[in-house]
Design an enzyme around this catalytic site. Structure first.
Site, mmCIF file in Angstrom:
data_model
loop_
_atom_site.group_PDB
_atom_site.id
_atom_site.type_symbol
_atom_site.label_atom_id
_atom_site.label_comp_id
_atom_site.label_asym_id
_atom_site.label_seq_id
_atom_site.Cartn_x
_atom_site.Cartn_y
_atom_site.Cartn_z
ATOM 1 N N GLU A 100 0.478 4.180 1.203
ATOM 2 C CA GLU A 100 0.609 4.845 2.507
ATOM 3 C C GLU A 100 1.697 4.167 3.336
ATOM 4 O O GLU A 100 2.533 4.835 3.955
ATOM 5 C CB GLU A 100 -0.721 4.799 3.276
ATOM 6 C CG GLU A 100 -0.597 5.476 4.643
ATOM 7 C CD GLU A 100 -1.811 5.276 5.540
ATOM 8 O OE1 GLU A 100 -2.950 5.258 5.024
ATOM 9 O OE2 GLU A 100 -1.621 5.144 6.761
ATOM 10 N N HIS A 118 0.829 -1.203 0.000
ATOM 11 C CA HIS A 118 0.000 0.000 0.000
ATOM 12 C C HIS A 118 0.869 1.261 0.000
ATOM 13 O O HIS A 118 1.828 1.359 0.758
ATOM 14 C CB HIS A 118 -0.926 -0.004 1.220
ATOM 15 C CG HIS A 118 -2.051 0.974 1.095
ATOM 16 N ND1 HIS A 118 -1.880 2.324 1.310
ATOM 17 C CD2 HIS A 118 -3.348 0.818 0.755
ATOM 18 C CE1 HIS A 118 -3.041 2.942 1.119
ATOM 19 N NE2 HIS A 118 -3.946 2.040 0.775
#
Lengths: 281, 281
Positions: B127, B125
């Site tokens: 993030e 991901h």
């Protein structure tokens, strides 16, 4: 079939207790000052009695002592009490277990750093009272998750444990705090010897028909050992000495296990083992 | 009996996504520079397409951009990438969600303070990749307790989470780390909006016969919403748009629930609601 009596791999005196007793012995020989301990030196009435005969006088409070040597036992004491003893001019022998000292230091540090300190332990236990004295006002002592209900938990929580707590209880409480605090700084101050003793006790309890847990009735860590053994479904007796063993306790039992708390001398363990081996099946 | 269609109390755009889209809109009007986003601006293909028409060009890597405005989306990016963009002389519009920025800052601080950082999240991901770039070498990204097996955990562990993780998974992993680390410093960086959305979704799912979870197939938080609804035993469909709804999905179902991920615009939610109300029972 012959009865088997087995002692848990880790049982009896822990490092802190042994160290405290050694420090006391040193001060009882070759000194003419009177020696006092604040409360029983360890949570074992028989050992306390033995040391009383050697010259160690347990006192209930500092008010009873005006001169001589004051022994701080392995549990530690409140900060204020230590300061007061020094103010009184007493010779202080600080036998606080280094693991307990560490918990006190961490509690103070967390408190100074703005954490709300949560001590997992029993409010009335001397070790907890000592740790508590190093913390700020909104400190909580919690012995169960239920204890947390309705309590205001700061977004910045610092958690540590009485050195003899069970790991399981500690983690359950941390879990509950994690649900409400933003930052949770956890120090697992449960001492390795305690953990090892508990693990060994539970393991042995699982392999025998009956368990004997030896230690003072006022010893929290002994009571916890008995609780853990019982939790596994094994019949468990918490005894202080071999005299308490009744034949019916082992009637029809082939495999017997023994463990002992951190304040239990090896002589007690040996006496229990001997009695169990001799008793009629 | 009339069919009921209910939308979860919290659903759709979160603060960070709304803020990022507002920042982009501002730079798309009244400027003549070209505007790029690194990756899709949000995990919603329809919205990305709409913004492309308005002049926002998603690029795969910084190599494709030599001038103009570079938008950093709400997930944030790797530290090195931000530095490189500045070196290239690009105008950087940093729309990183403030909650993600906070997680990055905490990760860096923990790392600098000697903690082994554990990020609870998905390795792939964006993030997580961003947060990871602020940490030292022995950082671990863990998405399950099984992930920890065989990994060397430092006695000083710092734990935080991808902002859209489920609380339950986060706590399970902290629990496992507590068993091995001495100090465990935990920051619950899961964002409140995520938690509120998940709670509302699970609540609604428990009260309906079928759930529709709207959001990009590439949206992790939408997928997690669907997972949580399904875990409660409710039939759950993860859809991107109203067009995907087939009559058989709701055949015989009286109570229908809707929720949506953090990148799902309200127009999508309304369209799904309308379609579900019109479809034949």
């Amino acid at each position: 079939m012959k009865r088997s009596v087995q002692i848990a791999e880790q049982a009896g005196y822990c490092f802190g207790v042994r160290r405290a007793l050694d420090m006391v012995k040193e001060h009882l020989t070759g000194h003419d000052k009177r020696v006092y301990s604040l409360g029983p030196i360890i949570h074992n009435p028989q050992v306390v009695e033995e040391f009383r005969k050697r010259g160690l006088t347990p006192v209930e409070s500092l008010a009873s002592v005006s001169e001589g040597v004051l022994v701080i036992r392995s549990h530690g004491v409140e900060k204020e009490l230590l300061e007061e003893a020094h103010r009184k001019g007493l010779e202080v022998v600080d036998a606080t277990c280094p693991f307990v000292k560490n918990a006190q230091r961490l509690a103070r540090q967390l408190s100074e750093d703005g954490y709300q300190v949560l001590i997992v332990g029993e409010e009335a236990h001397p070790e907890v009272k000592g740790i508590l004295s190093y913390c700020g006002e909104n400190t909580l002592v919690v012995s169960s998750v239920e204890h947390l209900e309705g309590k205001a938990i700061s977004p910045k929580a610092g958690i540590l444990a009485q050195t003899t707590q069970s790991q399981e209880r500690f983690i359950k409480i941390v879990h509950a705090v994690l649900l409400v605090a933003y930052e949770c700084r956890v120090f697992n101050t449960i001492c390795n010897a305690t953990l090892a003793r508990q693990t060994a006790a539970v393991e042995l309890a699982g392999a025998v028909d009956v368990m004997f847990v030896i230690g003072g009735r006022n010893s929290a860590n002994t009571a916890r050992l008995a609780e853990l053994c019982r939790a596994g479904g094994t019949t468990t007796y918490h005894i202080e000495t071999a005299d308490e063993i009744m034949p019916e306790m082992v009637s029809g039992k082939q495999r017997i296990g023994i463990t002992a708390g951190a304040s239990t001398p090896s002589t007690h363990i040996e006496a229990v083992q001997k009695r169990l081996e001799q008793i009629d099946g």
